[in-house]
Design a protein around this motif. Structure first.
Motif, mmCIF file in Angstrom:
data_model
loop_
_atom_site.group_PDB
_atom_site.id
_atom_site.type_symbol
_atom_site.label_atom_id
_atom_site.label_comp_id
_atom_site.label_asym_id
_atom_site.label_seq_id
_atom_site.Cartn_x
_atom_site.Cartn_y
_atom_site.Cartn_z
ATOM 1 N N ASP A 123 39.056 38.119 46.125
ATOM 2 C CA ASP A 123 38.411 36.810 46.275
ATOM 3 C C ASP A 123 37.033 36.950 46.920
ATOM 4 N N LEU A 124 36.816 38.071 47.610
ATOM 5 C CA LEU A 124 35.530 38.310 48.275
ATOM 6 C C LEU A 124 34.595 39.155 47.414
ATOM 7 N N GLY A 125 35.013 39.447 46.196
ATOM 8 C CA GLY A 125 34.207 40.288 45.309
ATOM 9 C C GLY A 125 34.768 41.706 45.260
ATOM 10 N N TRP A 126 33.981 42.642 44.734
ATOM 11 C CA TRP A 126 34.417 44.035 44.641
ATOM 12 C C TRP A 126 34.304 44.710 46.007
ATOM 13 N N CYS A 127 35.413 45.270 46.460
ATOM 14 C CA CYS A 127 35.427 45.926 47.766
ATOM 15 C C CYS A 127 36.685 46.785 47.913
ATOM 16 N N ASN A 128 36.807 47.419 49.084
ATOM 17 C CA ASN A 128 38.014 48.163 49.440
ATOM 18 C C ASN A 128 38.801 47.315 50.434
ATOM 19 N N PRO A 129 39.677 46.443 49.979
ATOM 20 C CA PRO A 129 40.350 45.505 50.891
ATOM 21 C C PRO A 129 41.299 46.178 51.884
ATOM 22 N N PHE A 130 41.738 47.405 51.596
ATOM 23 C CA PHE A 130 42.706 48.080 52.477
ATOM 24 C C PHE A 130 42.067 49.191 53.304
ATOM 25 N N ASN A 131 40.751 49.234 53.320
ATOM 26 C CA ASN A 131 40.037 50.335 53.967
ATOM 27 C C ASN A 131 40.308 50.423 55.467
ATOM 28 N N THR A 132 40.588 49.296 56.085
ATOM 29 C CA THR A 132 40.773 49.265 57.545
ATOM 30 C C THR A 132 42.248 49.173 57.947
ATOM 31 N N THR A 133 43.145 49.339 57.003
ATOM 32 C CA THR A 133 44.582 49.191 57.314
ATOM 33 C C THR A 133 45.230 50.503 57.737
ATOM 34 N N ASN A 134 44.472 51.604 57.653
ATOM 35 C CA ASN A 134 45.019 52.927 58.007
ATOM 36 C C ASN A 134 46.294 53.262 57.226
ATOM 37 N N GLY A 135 46.326 52.813 55.985
ATOM 38 C CA GLY A 135 47.451 53.144 55.115
ATOM 39 C C GLY A 135 48.657 52.240 55.257
ATOM 40 N N ARG A 136 48.593 51.236 56.127
ATOM 41 C CA ARG A 136 49.750 50.357 56.319
ATOM 42 C C ARG A 136 50.035 49.517 55.079
ATOM 43 N N TYR A 137 49.036 49.345 54.232
ATOM 44 C CA TYR A 137 49.232 48.570 53.009
ATOM 45 C C TYR A 137 50.250 49.222 52.068
ATOM 46 N N THR A 139 53.195 50.196 52.519
ATOM 47 C CA THR A 139 54.550 49.643 52.635
ATOM 48 C C THR A 139 54.565 48.119 52.636
ATOM 49 N N ASN A 140 53.381 47.521 52.601
ATOM 50 C CA ASN A 140 53.287 46.058 52.576
ATOM 51 C C ASN A 140 52.883 45.623 51.171
ATOM 52 N N TYR A 141 53.875 45.588 50.294
ATOM 53 C CA TYR A 141 53.603 45.351 48.882
ATOM 54 C C TYR A 141 53.021 43.975 48.589
ATOM 55 N N THR A 142 53.254 43.021 49.468
ATOM 56 C CA THR A 142 52.754 41.661 49.218
ATOM 57 C C THR A 142 51.228 41.608 49.241
ATOM 58 N N THR A 143 50.607 42.548 49.934
ATOM 59 C CA THR A 143 49.143 42.548 50.016
ATOM 60 C C THR A 143 48.495 43.136 48.761
ATOM 61 N N TRP A 144 49.277 43.781 47.943
ATOM 62 C CA TRP A 144 48.710 44.421 46.755
ATOM 63 C C TRP A 144 48.122 43.410 45.769
ATOM 64 N N SER A 145 48.614 42.188 45.859
ATOM 65 C CA SER A 145 48.137 41.151 44.930
ATOM 66 C C SER A 145 46.701 40.738 45.213
ATOM 67 N N GLN A 146 46.140 41.202 46.328
ATOM 68 C CA GLN A 146 44.735 40.892 46.629
ATOM 69 C C GLN A 146 43.817 41.427 45.527
ATOM 70 N N CYS A 147 44.205 42.518 44.913
ATOM 71 C CA CYS A 147 43.397 43.122 43.848
ATOM 72 C C CYS A 147 43.754 42.482 42.512
ATOM 73 N N SER A 148 42.829 41.758 41.971
ATOM 74 C CA SER A 148 43.068 41.083 40.692
ATOM 75 C C SER A 148 42.585 41.905 39.496
ATOM 76 N N GLU A 149 41.639 42.811 39.754
ATOM 77 C CA GLU A 149 41.102 43.657 38.674
ATOM 78 C C GLU A 149 40.636 44.989 39.266
ATOM 79 N N PRO A 150 40.929 46.095 38.601
ATOM 80 C CA PRO A 150 41.787 46.268 37.428
ATOM 81 C C PRO A 150 43.238 45.885 37.746
#
Length: 216
Positions: A123-137, A139-150
């Motif tokens: 929603d914020l454009g092209w970026c690395n949305p999980f860059n600051t999660t230190n890999g916690r994403y 196991t948090n599958y619900t956050t994967w939907s943040q990426c709409s493309e690809p």
């Protein structure tokens, strides 16, 4: 002596791992089989480092070739075939280190790729949305939907980077085993080389002495 046979076996085993690393790296550049994201440079920075192609693939060619040819690559130092085995074993040590370096490179970059996550459209454009999660994403599958493309890019990256992580880890272990094998083999071959070369020199000296006696 079985050192060369062990090396040959390891070299053959490394072939499919190197091929799979190259294939996984190429697939990382083709999310969902589409090349447009690579052309637009809309991929994770870690993908552009070609860790599978270079580290797990190309650099692994050197140990593969040397290990497979080690059983027959015995050049003579004193006119004796056996005496050349030590130099071949020493060469295997060098390429084993190259293989380990390539495996470590692939392993490290793949680990960073998993930690940072994919580059995708949010929603914020092209970026690395999980860059600051230190890999916690991971196991948090619900956050994967943040990426709409690809589409399904998170699963795509996680799967392929995980494959590269495992493959490169196995490559490191195999090259390390051959490094130890080469150390033991080189030591044994050097001792045998010393004995064989000494026997040859004594034989040549005695033969030369006999020839001189006949001439006199």
């Amino acid at each position: 002596m079985y050192f060369g046979k062990y090396a040959r076996c390891i070299g053959i085993i490394l072939i499919p791992f190197a091929v799979l690393c190259i294939m996984a790296d190429l697939l990382l550049h083709l999310p969902n089989g589409e090349i447009k994201y690579a052309e637009r440079e809309q991929l994770s920075p870690m993908v552009g480092l070609f860790e599978g192609l270079i580290g797990g693939g190309i650099l692994m060619i050197f140990p593969i070739v040397v290990f497979i040819g080690l059983d027959e690559d015995c050049y003579s130092c004193c006119g004796n075939r056996i005496c050349g085995k030590s130099s071949s074993m020493l060469a295997s040590l060098i390429v084993a280190l190259i293989g380990m370096a390539g495996g470590v490179y692939c392993f490290s970059v793949s680990a960073l790729g998993l930690s940072q996550g994919p580059y995708c459209l949010t929603d914020l454009g092209w970026c690395n949305p999980f860059n600051t999660t230190n890999g916690r994403y991971l196991t948090n599958y619900t956050t994967w939907s943040q990426c709409s493309e690809p589409s399904h890019i998170v699963a795509w990256n996680v799967t392929l980077f995980s494959i590269l992580l495992v493959l490169s880890g196995i490559e490191i272990i195999l090259c390390f085993i051959q490094f130890v094998n080469g150390l033991v083999g080189a030591n044994c071959c050097c001792n045998q080389e010393s004995r064989e070369c000494s026997e040859i020199e004594v034989y040549e000296y005695e033969a030369k002495g006999s020839k001189n006696d006949e001439t006199v």
